[in-house]
Scaffold this motif. Structure first.
Motif, mmCIF file in Angstrom:
data_model
loop_
_atom_site.group_PDB
_atom_site.id
_atom_site.type_symbol
_atom_site.label_atom_id
_atom_site.label_comp_id
_atom_site.label_asym_id
_atom_site.label_seq_id
_atom_site.Cartn_x
_atom_site.Cartn_y
_atom_site.Cartn_z
ATOM 1 N N UNK A 41 0.805 -1.229 0.000
ATOM 2 C CA UNK A 41 0.000 0.000 0.000
ATOM 3 C C UNK A 41 0.836 1.278 0.000
ATOM 4 N N UNK A 42 1.937 1.267 0.739
ATOM 5 C CA UNK A 42 2.775 2.462 0.822
ATOM 6 C C UNK A 42 3.407 2.740 -0.556
ATOM 7 N N UNK A 43 3.971 1.686 -1.154
ATOM 8 C CA UNK A 43 4.618 1.838 -2.465
ATOM 9 C C UNK A 43 3.603 2.249 -3.532
ATOM 10 N N UNK A 44 2.373 1.786 -3.390
ATOM 11 C CA UNK A 44 1.341 2.108 -4.384
ATOM 12 C C UNK A 44 0.609 3.410 -4.053
ATOM 13 N N UNK A 45 1.081 4.096 -3.002
ATOM 14 C CA UNK A 45 0.533 5.411 -2.652
ATOM 15 C C UNK A 45 -0.965 5.365 -2.327
ATOM 16 N N UNK A 46 -1.347 4.334 -1.579
ATOM 17 C CA UNK A 46 -2.766 4.163 -1.261
ATOM 18 C C UNK A 46 -3.165 4.735 0.107
ATOM 19 N N UNK A 47 -2.180 5.151 0.889
ATOM 20 C CA UNK A 47 -2.556 5.745 2.174
ATOM 21 C C UNK A 47 -2.898 7.215 1.984
ATOM 22 N N UNK A 48 -3.782 7.692 2.841
ATOM 23 C CA UNK A 48 -4.174 9.098 2.830
ATOM 24 C C UNK A 48 -4.120 9.621 4.262
ATOM 25 N N UNK A 49 -3.841 10.917 4.403
ATOM 26 C CA UNK A 49 -3.962 11.520 5.723
ATOM 27 C C UNK A 49 -5.123 12.508 5.673
ATOM 28 N N UNK A 50 -6.086 12.302 6.542
ATOM 29 C CA UNK A 50 -7.192 13.243 6.695
ATOM 30 C C UNK A 50 -6.888 14.124 7.899
ATOM 31 N N UNK A 51 -7.537 15.274 7.963
ATOM 32 C CA UNK A 51 -7.280 16.213 9.049
ATOM 33 C C UNK A 51 -8.593 16.621 9.695
ATOM 34 N N UNK A 52 -8.575 16.676 11.020
ATOM 35 C CA UNK A 52 -9.777 17.112 11.747
ATOM 36 C C UNK A 52 -9.407 18.297 12.638
ATOM 37 N N UNK A 53 -10.143 19.408 12.490
ATOM 38 C CA UNK A 53 -9.790 20.595 13.279
ATOM 39 C C UNK A 53 -10.103 20.459 14.771
ATOM 40 N N UNK A 54 -9.335 21.181 15.549
ATOM 41 C CA UNK A 54 -9.569 21.322 16.997
ATOM 42 C C UNK A 54 -9.720 22.816 17.244
ATOM 43 N N UNK A 55 -10.777 23.196 17.946
ATOM 44 C CA UNK A 55 -11.027 24.616 18.185
ATOM 45 C C UNK A 55 -10.675 25.022 19.597
ATOM 46 N N UNK A 56 -10.215 26.248 19.741
ATOM 47 C CA UNK A 56 -10.093 26.848 21.055
ATOM 48 C C UNK A 56 -11.520 27.068 21.567
ATOM 49 N N UNK A 57 -11.807 26.526 22.768
ATOM 50 C CA UNK A 57 -13.194 26.533 23.250
ATOM 51 C C UNK A 57 -13.692 27.946 23.551
ATOM 52 N N UNK A 58 -12.780 28.847 23.871
ATOM 53 C CA UNK A 58 -13.206 30.214 24.225
ATOM 54 C C UNK A 58 -13.357 31.086 22.978
ATOM 55 N N UNK A 59 -12.297 31.151 22.171
ATOM 56 C CA UNK A 59 -12.335 32.063 21.019
ATOM 57 C C UNK A 59 -13.043 31.459 19.807
ATOM 58 N N UNK A 60 -13.152 30.132 19.768
ATOM 59 C CA UNK A 60 -13.734 29.482 18.602
ATOM 60 C C UNK A 60 -12.772 29.411 17.426
#
Ligand code: C2E
Ligand code: MG
Ligand code: MG
Ligand code: MG
Length: 289
Positions: A41-60
């Motif tokens: 899978x690595x050699x065939x470029x099949x992995x992906x990285x997704x990203x999930x945001x984290x917010x500051x609870x006060x300022x948003x």
């Protein structure tokens, strides 16, 4: 975790990242089928990285993003890590794949910086095998320099059983990482043993409240009490707290009211590809100047 994947795919109708829904195939058959494919899978470029945001609870405002691995399987579709990470670990590929995730995340952080986005943290999950491998410190050092990233911008998420299981071996590596100036977060806190002595002993700066504790807020008074206690305890140890799995406005209100520092969950955004997170950022920055 196959269950979780089905569940996720079902209520995922509104975006294109619904996970593959496993048939009732036996786990072992699945494993035997996937193992040789994972080796390529690595050699065939099949992995992906997704990203999930984290917010500051006060300022948003955005305070960081967590990098989450996926496997774009050629026929089965997008697979969540729960379906293949155990195999990766078992066949000894965790260090290679882990290094790849780290590099993707650092490259992406550099790309956002170059594009002029405000600097936010990049959190990367680290498996036990990586912590045991002394080259982790070298890899991190090299990546920070290659992509010109401030060590304080990188946060490594570890789970406590890494430390429980390996103890003597893990501790010095964590200390070395900390000495680089990289930040450490204790993931999935509130599950397993969650021993308070580990919190004191580990060189972590952040605690992530596990989503299983957040899920039943506000219906379960016990979970509320535990979440409250974790926040208060962490603060008294000078640690910041991020709640994961925030799905409702009620949960968000409760956590903000308890002074939880950061919020992460589907209410804010699901994990999405970098290009899509960039669009999300554009909108979010407009809404939270
Ligand atoms: P984690 O580090 O605790 O990551 C949070 C998980 O919760 C992610 O699952 C995320 O998609 C999910 N999640 C986020 N918000 C919500 C929400 O509001 N509701 C619900 N129900 N779930 C939410 P994911 O992406 O399937 O990852 C599962 C686990 O796999 C991660 O848990 C982490 O332990 C591991 N993992 C993911 N990527 C990597 C990686 O690159 N390396 C290593 N070693 N482990 C990884
Ligand atoms: Mg994590
Ligand atoms: Mg977690
Ligand atoms: Mg987890």
């Amino acid at each position: 975790n196959a269950d979780a994947a089905v569940h996720q795919a079902k209520d995922d109708g509104r975006n294109n990242y619904a996970f593959y829904q496993p048939e009732q195939t036996h786990v072992i058959e699945q494993w035997v089928r996937l193992e040789p494919e994972l080796r390529r899978a690595l050699a065939l470029d099949q992995f992906r990285v997704f990203y999930q945001p984290q917010l500051d609870a006060v300022s948003g405002k955005i305070s960081g993003v967590e990098a989450l691995l996926r496997w774009q399987h050629p026929t089965d579709g997008l697979m969540p890590p729960g379906m293949f990470l155990p195999i990766i670990e078992e066949i000894g590929l965790m260090n290679q794949v882990g290094d790849w995730v780290l590099e993707q995340a650092c490259a992406q952080a550099a790309a956002w910086k170059k594009a002029g986005y405000p600097v936010f943290r990049i959190a990367v999950n680290i498996a036990g095998q990586q912590v045991l491998n002394h080259s982790l410190v070298t890899t991190v050092t090299e990546l920070l320099s290659k992509y010109d990233i401030d060590p304080d911008q990188l946060e490594l998420e570890i789970v406590e059983n890494i430390v429980m299981k390996y103890d003597d071996a893990a501790q010095p590596v964590l200390n070395e990482l900390r000495n680089l100036g990289v930040r450490l977060a204790l993931d999935d806190f509130g599950t397993g043993y969650s021993s308070l002595s580990y919190l004191k002993m580990l060189p972590v700066q952040k605690v992530k409240i596990d989503q299983s504790l957040v899920r039943d807020i506000p219906d379960d008074p016990n979970d509320e009490a535990i979440a409250k206690a974790i926040i208060a305890l962490s603060h008294s140890l000078n640690l910041s707290v991020c709640a994961e799995g925030v799905e409702t406005e009620e949960q968000k209100a409760f956590l903000r009211n308890e002074n939880c520092d950061q919020l992460q969950g589907y209410l804010i955004s699901r994990p999405i590809p970098a290009a899509e997170l960039t669009l999300w950022l554009d909108q979010h920055i407009l809404d939270h100047p």
